[in-house]
Write an enzyme that holds these catalytic residues in place. Structure first.
Site, PDB file in Angstrom:
ATOM      1  CB  SER A  34      18.006  81.331   0.439  1.00 13.50           C
ATOM      2  OG  SER A  34      18.728  81.666   1.285  1.00 13.50           O
ATOM      3  CG  ASP A 335      20.196  89.267   2.412  1.00 13.81           C
ATOM      4  OD1 ASP A 335      21.179  88.590   2.845  1.00 13.81           O
ATOM      5  OD2 ASP A 335      19.506  88.854   1.278  1.00 13.81           O
ATOM      6  CG  HIS A 338      21.408  86.142   1.278  1.00 16.24           C
ATOM      7  ND1 HIS A 338      19.838  86.097   1.979  1.00 16.24           N
ATOM      8  CD2 HIS A 338      20.973  84.713   1.058  1.00 16.24           C
ATOM      9  CE1 HIS A 338      19.254  85.229   1.881  1.00 16.24           C
ATOM     10  NE2 HIS A 338      19.098  83.779   1.913  1.00 16.24           N
TER      11      HIS A 338
END
Length: 365
Positions: A34, A335, A338
């Site tokens: 991610s 978040d 990240h």
């Protein structure tokens, strides 16, 4: 202030025999999770939280398939090299002549079958491991080049980013009850070996410029700080990070740097760099105001659902009712897992020009 920081980072690494240029690359090819995914998870699972605003709000002003408020390190690298944003490899009717991004959020280095055989499961665990991403690369190759020599020439003029990998592997293992010592002694070598084999496979395809990023100090991530909170103050360092969880990242990164050194010996004509996520994050936390992170709580999340770090597993960013902070540029963490766009921007600059890539992407001799 933030521009001053970028200039400082550049000047630290500069020396008399080095010059910074904009190398000419055909394309960028990227593998990872991610931290690098530019849309593959959205294609595989359209209903995932990253597919919703406020993800993408800062730069794209809409969902962009990225797990941040804006651009990622790979985006800043592409812009610096005068290349378009790297499209997700699973996109249909896409021109991949300038590169493809095989990264998928939650991806692991170790194969899906490894986790199945060890009875380790997670809603996030998908069959998108590094070897699967390499298979996607092989499937795409015929559309990019059609002979061994043409492929070597094409990939030799492209930039390859291999990672980061490992962070999700260790998270799944720790969640399943493995100890820190078990992860370091048993599983870090397996992850490093998988990354090394992938690097060798690509280098044998003619790749001449490769970057292998390390992993983050996960003990400083709000998700870890929330899920493994300790009543013992001695378990935390001066930055407020959980010491023992950071040892996994530092150990992995040390072993990865050793692997990079061995790859350089085996492929002396290629330029192979280790790129550092770990140290910049620690510096952001140590002196946040120097980097423009002025919210007053360096470990606090911009987009979250409450709690000491504004991180809540049951109220994750991108789910109904969860709001982002007013100014993400003043935050390090987006978040809980990240980083924000400005944090990624600073890291990208440190990889492009130093000091946190050895050798920087824009460095020539």
């Amino acid at each position: 202030m933030r521009h001053l920081v970028l200039l400082i980072l550049i000047s630290v690494f500069n020396h008399a025999i080095a010059t910074f240029t904009c190398p000419t690359y055909n394309a960028i090819f990227s593998f990872g999770d991610s931290v690098t995914d530019t849309g593959n998870l959205d294609i595989l699972i359209p209903s995932n939280p990253f597919a919703n605003l406020p993800y993408g709000e800062t730069y794209f002003h809409q969902n962009s398939g990225r797990a941040s408020d804006g651009r990622l390190v790979i985006d800043f690298i592409a812009q610096a090299l005068n290349l378009p944003f790297v499209p997700p490899s699973l996109a249909k009717n896409q021109d991949f002549s300038k590169g493809a991004n095989f990264a998928v959020s939650a991806a692991t280095a170790l194969d899906f079958s490894f986790f199945q055989q060890n009875n380790i499961s997670s809603p996030l665990l998908l069959n998108t491991s590094l070897n699967i991403q390499l298979r996607w690369f092989e499937d795409l190759k015929p559309s990019l080049c059609n002979t061994t020599e043409s492929c070597k020439d094409y990939f030799g003029k492209s930039l390859f980013l291999l990672g980061e990998f490992g962070g999700n592997d260790y998270d799944y293992l720790l969640t399943a009850g493995k100890t820190i010592d078990q992860v370091k002694s048993l599983y870090v070598p397996m992850v490093i070996n998988t990354i090394t084999q992938a690097a060798e496979f690509l280098l044998c395809q003619g790749v001449m410029r490769m970057v292998l990023p390390g992993i983050f100090p996960t003990g400083c991530m709000p998700t870890t700080l929330t899920n493994y909170a300790s009543p013992n103050k001695l378990d935390y360092d001066l930055l407020g990070c959980l010491r023992k969880y950071n040892t996994v990242g530092s150990y992995h990164n040390s072993k990865l740097q050793n692997a990079v050194a061995q790859l350089r010996l085996k492929f002396p004509h290629a330029t192979i760099s280790y790129a550092d996520y770990y140290t910049p994050v620690l510096q952001f936390l140590a002196t946040p105001y120097l980097y423009g992170f002025t919210n007053g709580a360096p470990l606090r999340v911009c987009c979250g659902g409450g709690g000491p770090y504004n991180y809540n597993n049951s109220a994750f960013c991108g789910t109904p009712g969860v709001m982002a902070c007013q100014d993400p540029s003043t935050y390090i963490n987006w978040d809980g897992i990240h980083l924000t766009e400005p944090a990624y921007n600073i890291i990208a600059t440190s990889w492009l020009r130093g000091p946190y890539a050895n050798q920087p992407i824009l460095l020539t001799f």
